[in-house]
Design a protein around this motif. Structure first.
Motif, short mmCIF file in Angstrom:
data_model
loop_
_atom_site.label_atom_id
_atom_site.label_comp_id
_atom_site.label_asym_id
_atom_site.label_seq_id
_atom_site.Cartn_x
_atom_site.Cartn_y
_atom_site.Cartn_z
N MET A 61 -2.32 15.17 -17.04
CA MET A 61 -3.49 14.83 -16.25
C MET A 61 -3.22 14.35 -15.00
O MET A 61 -3.99 14.87 -13.92
N GLY A 62 -1.96 13.59 -14.72
CA GLY A 62 -1.77 13.25 -13.57
C GLY A 62 -1.36 14.37 -12.76
O GLY A 62 -1.80 14.39 -11.44
N LEU A 63 -0.47 15.21 -13.18
CA LEU A 63 -0.34 16.33 -12.44
C LEU A 63 -1.42 17.39 -12.03
O LEU A 63 -1.59 18.05 -11.00
N ALA A 64 -2.17 17.43 -13.30
CA ALA A 64 -3.49 18.18 -12.86
C ALA A 64 -4.32 17.66 -11.78
O ALA A 64 -4.90 18.59 -10.86
N ARG A 65 -4.40 16.51 -11.60
CA ARG A 65 -5.31 15.66 -10.52
C ARG A 65 -4.61 16.33 -9.11
O ARG A 65 -5.44 16.56 -8.11
N GLU A 66 -3.14 16.19 -9.27
CA GLU A 66 -2.68 16.57 -7.79
C GLU A 66 -2.71 17.80 -7.41
O GLU A 66 -3.07 18.29 -6.43
N VAL A 67 -2.42 18.80 -8.45
CA VAL A 67 -2.65 20.21 -8.20
C VAL A 67 -4.32 20.47 -7.85
O VAL A 67 -4.28 21.27 -6.76
N ALA A 68 -5.08 19.80 -8.31
CA ALA A 68 -6.64 20.08 -7.97
C ALA A 68 -6.81 19.58 -6.50
O ALA A 68 -7.56 20.25 -5.70
#
Length: 790
Positions: A61-68
């Motif tokens: 989820m942390g990686l996903a927020r950054e990618v978004a």
């Protein structure tokens, strides 16, 4: 910490996730290092290097927020929710160490078993570097990967029960001599400062580190207790180090976990488990959260960003970028009005001495906490303590008070401060001191919190009253204005897992990542009229270094902690070094002996060294000294060695005095001399004696001892030294680290050459047998070329 991230798994949380090559570029340019990628079973696995300050990236989820944030992808909605059911097993939680365990959540789930996980879950774990065990354990591990929140599951049937059948989970410190067998079969004696999870009979787990074998989830399980907790990062790190166990769980706790993530993790784990076990029932959540914290607020303005990054940046730019980053914010166009309106809303709030702005506001305040909180909600951060607020603000007269100014007073019976505590620590205050602060709200009125404001409540509290009539402001010591109150401000709240966002510069760094470091142009600093002051002592140190290096001396640094001295340490770093040094000579002597032993390896006939360092004669009396050391490594008579060393030191002392333009008082002892370094007081420009740069390559020094061999031979006319060395080096190979010609003479048309050879390995200690074989090969090859080895 390195983690493995699956492109396929990450796509569960991001709509329109970029292709692996583009995703790798986004990570490298904006998020973190990519150590490597691997194609596996139709998936791309990225190995990511996560730095200690970026713990929020230890989850999908942390990686996903950054990618978004850094792509056109959209973050998928994620809001797990489970409906609780009635279960037979009752659960209670007793947290006895609330600082070590700020939050503990437990839940009973009945109707499960030890079956394998579904294929998608096994594949997701394996792609992320985890091993599948069974459905229950896999769910806890997957939630850890997904949300960054470690979890654990206990077999409820193995836990002790109260007389009413209730299971009681206890969070406490380990007892002296207490042991646990971990899930991997290790018997551990627990340190007494280690936090453990236990029932009334035994220890069940080392908190945040490893579960115990006794209550582990096996094939015959039917009821479990889920755990989602927050443990103190430092205590987990210490316990992990002391027991010699580091796990994915402990590593994540070491990076800090937000208590607010624990309930989400509990809901998510339960949701997944009920998907796998549709007939299972999940009981009510037992949530022990003794001291919930307010969201961490960062106060700033667009001007702060412009100043830090050196770019043109507006408030609208800041609002846009904060929204893109997913940071909540309040935009306060008139901080003074915000302070006044909020002060009126808080009238009647109880007084509590030492109330924390982070944990207690806005439920209770002391005087300085009330002022600090008002400004914080208005987007301005000021010091927490009244005396520091006084030093922090700009002086303003009582006749010129404006709304939002701070008014300070001193009263009998209070704790009076006479100097600042944290902000510009030690700054002296007016003689009468300070013990109280209020906020001027206009029209002659002051808002303040005091135990004596009984009209606000039995314990005192927040009150707005006339400044001229307030008993707490009969003896005003001054007023201060906070300059930021005149400009638009932002009060920013980052996501709870972003422990790296604590000051305005942290947000500036986030915005720099958004813009792209390569797109921030270099700008010349404006001339502010600053004129540097010449540092005479630094000038002397510079002249000393340049002069001595040109004479072949090398600078060394020795320990300031010694076994003898005039200043004893209250807390020495080790036994036997209880004092600060009162001379440099002792350290120089030791360094000369150590380096003289390595002279053959260094290829040096002379060891020349100097040190510039501080010596201590009393707790508040110290001086900068210079010491010189010289030792001759060549074999010669001791008297000749002593004379040579004296000449080397005398020449160095004369050169140094010439460079400094001053006569120095030297104390000599053997091959060492020392004196106090005097500052250069003349204003003459100094040109360094070193005119050309030195090109040098780094070579790692071996930790293993070297071995010496000498070899001499007769060479016929026409044989050159270079021919001999080429044979020696070829046969010596990588073990021959240095060769040196130390004797040569000619007799009867033949020339004698004698070489000193140094052998050393980078990975092992060499033996005589090994080096004798090398010397034999060298001898054989030299003899084959017609040389007579003798």
């Amino acid at each position: 910490m390195n983690i493995f991230a699956s492109h396929k798994v990450l796509s569960r949380y991001v709509d329109k996730l970029p292709e692996p090559s583009e995703l790798t570029r986004i990570f490298l340019e904006h998020i973190c290092e990519v150590e490597g990628t691997e194609e596996k079973n139709g998936d791309t696995i990225l190995e990511l290097k996560i730095t200690p300050d970026r713990g929020h990236l230890l989850s999908y989820m942390g990686l996903a927020r950054e990618v978004a944030v850094f792509s056109d992808a959209k973050l998928s909605e994620f809001s797990p929710k489970v409906v609780s059911s009635d279960v037979k097993t009752r659960l209670s939680v007793d947290v006895r160490e609330s600082k070590a365990c700020p939050r503990y959540i437990g839940r009973v789930v009945e109707g499960v078993d030890g079956r394998l996980s579904p294929v998608w879950l096994r594949e997701a774990l394996e792609a992320s570097g985890q091993r599948s065990i069974n459905a229950i354990v896999d769910v806890t591990n997957f939630v850890m990967l997904e949300l960054g929140q470690p979890m654990h599951a206990f077999d409820a049937n193995k836990l002790s029960r109260e007389t009413n059948g209730e299971i009681k989970i206890i969070v406490r410190n380990a007892q002296a001599g207490e042991k646990i067998e971990t899930l991997d079969g290790k018997d551990i004696i627990l340190p007494t400062d280690a936090l453990v999870i236990a029932d009334n009979v035994r220890t069940l787990a080392i908190a945040g580190v490893k579960g115990g074998a006794y209550a582990g989830v096996g094939e015959k399980v039917n009821t479990i207790v889920f755990e989602a907790a927050t443990f103190d990062s430092a205590l987990v790190r210490k316990a992990s180090a002391k027991v010699g166990i580091r796990t994915d769980s402990s590593r994540r706790f070491e990076h800090n976990r937000a208590p607010e993530i624990a309930p989400i993790a509990m809901e998510r784990a339960t949701e997944l488990l009920l998907e796998i076990f549709p007939e299972a029932k999940a009981g009510e959540v037992v949530d022990v959260y003794s001291r919930p914290a307010n969201p961490y607020r960062v106060s700033m303005s667009s001007n702060d960003i412009a100043r830090i990054l050196g770019i043109s940046y507006s408030s609208n730019d800041l609002a846009r970028d904060l929204l893109r980053l997913g940071f909540k914010y309040a935009r306060i166009q008139n901080p003074a009005e915000k302070i006044i309106s909020r002060a009126k809303e808080l009238v009647g709030t109880p007084y509590f001495f030492g109330a924390s702005v982070r944990f207690d506001a806005p439920r209770k305040f002391d005087c300085s906490g009330f002022a600090s909180n008002l400004f914080l909600e208005a987007g301005i951060e000021i010091p927490r303590i009244s005396v520091d607020q006084y030093v922090f603000g700009e002086e303003v007269s009582l006749d010129a008070l404006e709304a939002g100014d701070l008014v300070f007073s001193v009263n009998e019976g209070g704790e009076i401060y006479y100097e600042s505590i944290e902000w510009m620590k030690g700054t002296k205050l007016p003689k009468q001191g300070i013990d109280h602060v209020g906020v001027y709200v206009g029209d002659g009125m002051v808002a303040h919190s005091s135990r004596y404001n009984k009209s606000a409540g039995p314990d005192g509290g927040v009150l707005i009253e006339k400044l001229s009539e307030s008993p707490r402001f009969k003896n005003i010591t001054g007023a201060r204005r906070i300059s930021e109150i005149r400009s638009e401000r932002f009060s920013v709240v980052a996501p709870v897992e972003r422990f790296d966002i604590r000051i305005g510069a942290d947000i500036a760094e986030e915005i720099a990542r958004l813009i792209g470091y390569d797109k921030i142009h270099t700008a010349t600093l404006t001339d502010d009229g600053f004129t540097p002051v010449k540092n005479d002592m630094y000038d002397a140190m510079l002249r000393t270094r340049n002069s001595l290096v040109c004479l072949g001396f090398s600078e060394i640094f020795t320990y300031a902690f010694r076994k003898d001295g005039k200043v004893e340490l209250a807390n020495p770093i080790a036994e036997g070094v209880n004092f600060l040094r009162d001379n440099l000579t002792d350290g120089m002597k030791e360094a000369l002996v150590s380096n003289a032993r390595n002279a053959p390896l260094l290829g040096a006939d002379e060891i020349l060294m100097f040190e510039i360092g501080t010596v201590f004669f009393a707790p508040e009396k110290e001086a900068i000294h210079i010491s010189l050391g010289a030792t001759v490594a060549k074999n010669m008579k001791q008297s000749k060695k002593d004379e040579c060393e004296r000449q080397l030191l005398t020449h160095a002392c004369e050169a140094l005095e010439n460079a400094l333009g001053a006569k120095l008082i030297w104390n000599g002892e053997g091959g060492v001399c020392e004196c106090a370094l005097v500052p250069v007081e003349n204003n003459s420009e100094y040109e360094p004696l070193i005119q050309s740069s030195v090109t040098a390559s780094y070579r790692r020094i071996s930790a293993y001892p070297f071995m010496l061999r000498d070899i001499a031979m007769w060479a016929n006319e026409g044989v050159k030294k270079e021919d001999i060395l080429s044979i020696i080096r070829a046969e010596g190979g990588d073990l021959l680290v240095r060769d040196r010609l130390f004797d040569v003479f000619t007799k009867d048309s033949r020339t004698s050459y004698a070489f000193n050879l140094v052998f050393q390995s980078q990975d092992r200690t060499l033996s005589d047998v090994e080096i004798n074989e090398v010397m034999m090969r060298i001898t054989e090859q030299l003899s084959a070329k017609g040389l007579e080895v003798r």
